[in-house]
Design a protein around this motif. Structure first.
Motif, mmCIF file in Angstrom:
data_model
loop_
_atom_site.group_PDB
_atom_site.id
_atom_site.type_symbol
_atom_site.label_atom_id
_atom_site.label_comp_id
_atom_site.label_asym_id
_atom_site.label_seq_id
_atom_site.Cartn_x
_atom_site.Cartn_y
_atom_site.Cartn_z
ATOM 1 N N TYR A 223 0.824 -1.215 0.000
ATOM 2 C CA TYR A 223 0.000 0.000 0.000
ATOM 3 C C TYR A 223 0.855 1.261 0.000
ATOM 4 O O TYR A 223 0.674 2.148 -0.837
ATOM 5 N N GLU A 224 1.777 1.351 0.945
ATOM 6 C CA GLU A 224 2.594 2.569 1.040
ATOM 7 C C GLU A 224 3.580 2.664 -0.113
ATOM 8 O O GLU A 224 3.888 3.761 -0.583
ATOM 9 N N GLY A 225 4.068 1.512 -0.579
ATOM 10 C CA GLY A 225 4.965 1.529 -1.731
ATOM 11 C C GLY A 225 4.265 2.069 -2.963
ATOM 12 O O GLY A 225 4.788 2.930 -3.683
ATOM 13 N N VAL A 226 3.052 1.548 -3.226
ATOM 14 C CA VAL A 226 2.265 2.010 -4.375
ATOM 15 C C VAL A 226 1.900 3.478 -4.208
ATOM 16 O O VAL A 226 2.010 4.276 -5.151
ATOM 17 N N LYS A 227 1.458 3.853 -3.005
ATOM 18 C CA LYS A 227 1.013 5.228 -2.768
ATOM 19 C C LYS A 227 2.129 6.239 -2.996
ATOM 20 O O LYS A 227 1.964 7.189 -3.772
ATOM 21 N N PHE A 228 3.258 6.045 -2.339
ATOM 22 C CA PHE A 228 4.353 7.003 -2.481
ATOM 23 C C PHE A 228 5.008 6.912 -3.855
ATOM 24 O O PHE A 228 5.411 7.932 -4.429
ATOM 25 N N GLY A 229 5.131 5.679 -4.382
ATOM 26 C CA GLY A 229 5.750 5.505 -5.698
ATOM 27 C C GLY A 229 4.946 6.179 -6.789
ATOM 28 O O GLY A 229 5.488 6.943 -7.602
ATOM 29 N N ILE A 230 3.637 5.927 -6.811
ATOM 30 C CA ILE A 230 2.788 6.516 -7.849
ATOM 31 C C ILE A 230 2.648 8.025 -7.641
ATOM 32 O O ILE A 230 2.558 8.780 -8.616
ATOM 33 N N PHE A 231 2.656 8.474 -6.395
ATOM 34 C CA PHE A 231 2.567 9.920 -6.151
ATOM 35 C C PHE A 231 3.730 10.647 -6.804
ATOM 36 O O PHE A 231 3.534 11.634 -7.524
ATOM 37 N N ASP A 232 4.956 10.174 -6.568
ATOM 38 C CA ASP A 232 6.131 10.846 -7.130
ATOM 39 C C ASP A 232 6.141 10.784 -8.659
ATOM 40 O O ASP A 232 6.420 11.779 -9.334
ATOM 41 N N VAL A 233 5.827 9.603 -9.203
ATOM 42 C CA VAL A 233 5.828 9.432 -10.656
ATOM 43 C C VAL A 233 4.732 10.288 -11.295
ATOM 44 O O VAL A 233 4.960 10.973 -12.302
ATOM 45 N N THR A 234 3.535 10.268 -10.701
ATOM 46 C CA THR A 234 2.405 11.029 -11.242
ATOM 47 C C THR A 234 2.634 12.534 -11.126
ATOM 48 O O THR A 234 2.299 13.300 -12.041
ATOM 49 N N ALA A 235 3.194 12.956 -9.997
ATOM 50 C CA ALA A 235 3.464 14.386 -9.813
ATOM 51 C C ALA A 235 4.412 14.908 -10.882
ATOM 52 O O ALA A 235 4.222 16.009 -11.433
ATOM 53 N N GLU A 236 5.430 14.118 -11.201
ATOM 54 C CA GLU A 236 6.395 14.522 -12.229
ATOM 55 C C GLU A 236 5.755 14.522 -13.612
ATOM 56 O O GLU A 236 5.985 15.424 -14.417
ATOM 57 N N ALA A 237 4.913 13.507 -13.879
ATOM 58 C CA ALA A 237 4.296 13.392 -15.201
ATOM 59 C C ALA A 237 3.204 14.441 -15.422
ATOM 60 O O ALA A 237 3.031 14.957 -16.536
ATOM 61 N N CYS A 238 2.435 14.750 -14.368
ATOM 62 C CA CYS A 238 1.297 15.668 -14.496
ATOM 63 C C CYS A 238 1.661 17.136 -14.307
ATOM 64 O O CYS A 238 0.815 18.011 -14.543
ATOM 65 N N ASN A 239 2.879 17.400 -13.855
ATOM 66 C CA ASN A 239 3.256 18.773 -13.536
ATOM 67 C C ASN A 239 3.092 19.743 -14.709
ATOM 68 O O ASN A 239 2.527 20.832 -14.537
ATOM 69 N N PRO A 240 3.548 19.393 -15.943
ATOM 70 C CA PRO A 240 3.371 20.334 -17.068
ATOM 71 C C PRO A 240 1.892 20.619 -17.355
ATOM 72 O O PRO A 240 1.508 21.772 -17.579
ATOM 73 N N PHE A 241 1.059 19.561 -17.336
ATOM 74 C CA PHE A 241 -0.374 19.744 -17.613
ATOM 75 C C PHE A 241 -1.042 20.595 -16.542
ATOM 76 O O PHE A 241 -1.806 21.517 -16.848
ATOM 77 N N CYS A 242 -0.756 20.290 -15.272
ATOM 78 C CA CYS A 242 -1.365 21.045 -14.169
ATOM 79 C C CYS A 242 -0.944 22.510 -14.192
ATOM 80 O O CYS A 242 -1.747 23.404 -13.904
ATOM 81 N N ALA A 243 0.314 22.754 -14.540
ATOM 82 C CA ALA A 243 0.797 24.132 -14.623
ATOM 83 C C ALA A 243 0.091 24.882 -15.751
ATOM 84 O O ALA A 243 -0.204 26.074 -15.637
ATOM 85 N N ARG A 244 -0.199 24.148 -16.841
ATOM 86 C CA ARG A 244 -0.847 24.765 -17.995
ATOM 87 C C ARG A 244 -2.295 25.149 -17.702
ATOM 88 O O ARG A 244 -2.768 26.197 -18.144
ATOM 89 N N VAL A 245 -3.007 24.303 -16.952
ATOM 90 C CA VAL A 245 -4.433 24.569 -16.679
ATOM 91 C C VAL A 245 -4.656 25.256 -15.332
ATOM 92 O O VAL A 245 -5.793 25.519 -14.942
#
Length: 338
Positions: A223-245
């Motif tokens: 649970y914690e591995g998936v949560k923290f792992g996906i959070f970091d990966v998703t934050a990096e991947a979504c950052n350009p889109f979130c900044a744009r909108v």
């Protein structure tokens, strides 16, 4: 004068072996630095945050975000727990039953114990994760330098997993008490923290405080591995889109991470809760081990039993995790600038 900057600030006094008077430090919420208040609290000078103070602040911030998120989602958490333990009907029907049996306060039954556990739980979890993640940075760099950047998520997953297991080993007995209080309807012997501890130890021994610890450790690992792992990966991947909108990337990444973690670990969560409440009040133990619990539940109730309460769990845990990450990252960035 510090209240002009923010109503929240932290005074930390660090112990030293020096015969000199111990200095006071004020953690400036805007500048993200420690200001030494002088030998007796007067004057100020910039200083780097002492390690002890940084660790203490991490723990306090993590604990705070855990308490806030848990209280916000307490009604859904109780309904989810009752559904996992075998309550019939929809989420709405279960929540209506809680109200009819215990009133509005019934939605928050066990929440005080839960908040105490969450403060310790999340304080340790976020602190441990930051420690393990900092230790794994060299490994991430090595993966990228060797052309295996696709494996850079692995150290992040491992740091979250190790943090989860470390936290679970320390706080598990409190979780057992919390589940036993929240699983009861009406007046029972399991209505307060101390009464529940006494009833559990008297009838089942100290081992009763560790019912279901095996699936809990495995669950925390994933649970914690998936949560923290996906959070970091998703934050990096979504950052350009979130900044744009114009969206903040932290709650978005936190919600996605929470959704993935809940879906993956919900069956294990169901087994864990069932093992935690077996033997209560002298009732027979239905499961001799984690594997036996999985087999028995599947044989008697089918595959759907493992996912009972999943919708309620998603509705409660996903925003809870998003709140946790938002508060933790926001306060940490405000205090330390990182």
């Amino acid at each position: 004068s510090f209240f002009r900057f923010s109503p929240v600030f932290l005074l930390v006094r660090f112990s030293t072996n020096s015969p000199e008077p111990i200095p006071w430090f004020c953690l400036h919420p805007k500048k993200g630095s420690f200001l030494q208040m002088g030998k007796h609290g007067g004057g100020s000078s910039s200083g780097s945050p002492p390690k002890a103070g940084y660790a203490a602040a991490q723990f306090l911030i993590g604990g705070l975000c855990g308490v806030v998120s848990k209280t916000c989602t307490a009604p859904y958490e109780r309904a989810r727990l009752l559904l996992q333990l075998g309550a019939t009907g929809s989420t709405f029907e279960v929540m209506r039953g809680i109200y009819l049996s215990d009133g509005v306060l019934g939605y928050f039954r066990g929440n005080l114990v839960s908040c105490g556990r969450q403060f310790l739980n999340k304080g340790l979890l976020f602190s441990f994760n930051d420690v393990f993640k900092a230790a794994s940075k060299k490994l991430v760099t090595r993966f990228k330098d060797s052309g295996h950047s696709h494996l850079s998520w692995l150290p992040i997953f491992l740091s979250g997993s190790l943090a989860g297991v470390s936290m679970q080993m320390i706080t598990y007995p409190i979780d057992v008490i919390r589940v036993r209080i929240a699983s009861q309807m009406g007046k029972t012997a399991y209505t307060g923290f101390l009464r529940t501890v006494v009833a559990t130890v008297t009838k089942e021994g100290v081992a009763g405080m560790y019912r279901g610890v095996t699936p809990s450790l495995w669950g925390a690992l994933v649970y914690e591995g998936v949560k923290f792992g996906i959070f970091d990966v998703t934050a990096e991947a979504c950052n350009p889109f979130c900044a744009r909108v114009g969206l903040s990337v932290v709650p978005v990444a936190g919600a996605i991470a929470g959704l993935c973690a809940v879906v993956v670990t919900h069956p294990n969560d169901t087994v864990r809760h069932r093992m935690q409440v077996q033997g209560m009040g002298g009732t027979p133990r239905l499961y001799s081990s984690t594997a036996h619990a999985y087999v028995t539940i599947f044989q008697k109730e089918g595959l759907r039993a493992f996912y009972r309460g999943l919708g309620t769990s998603m509705f409660g845990k996903v925003p809870s995790i998003a709140i946790q990450f938002t508060i933790y990252e926001g306060i940490k960035k405000g205090l330390f600038g990182k």
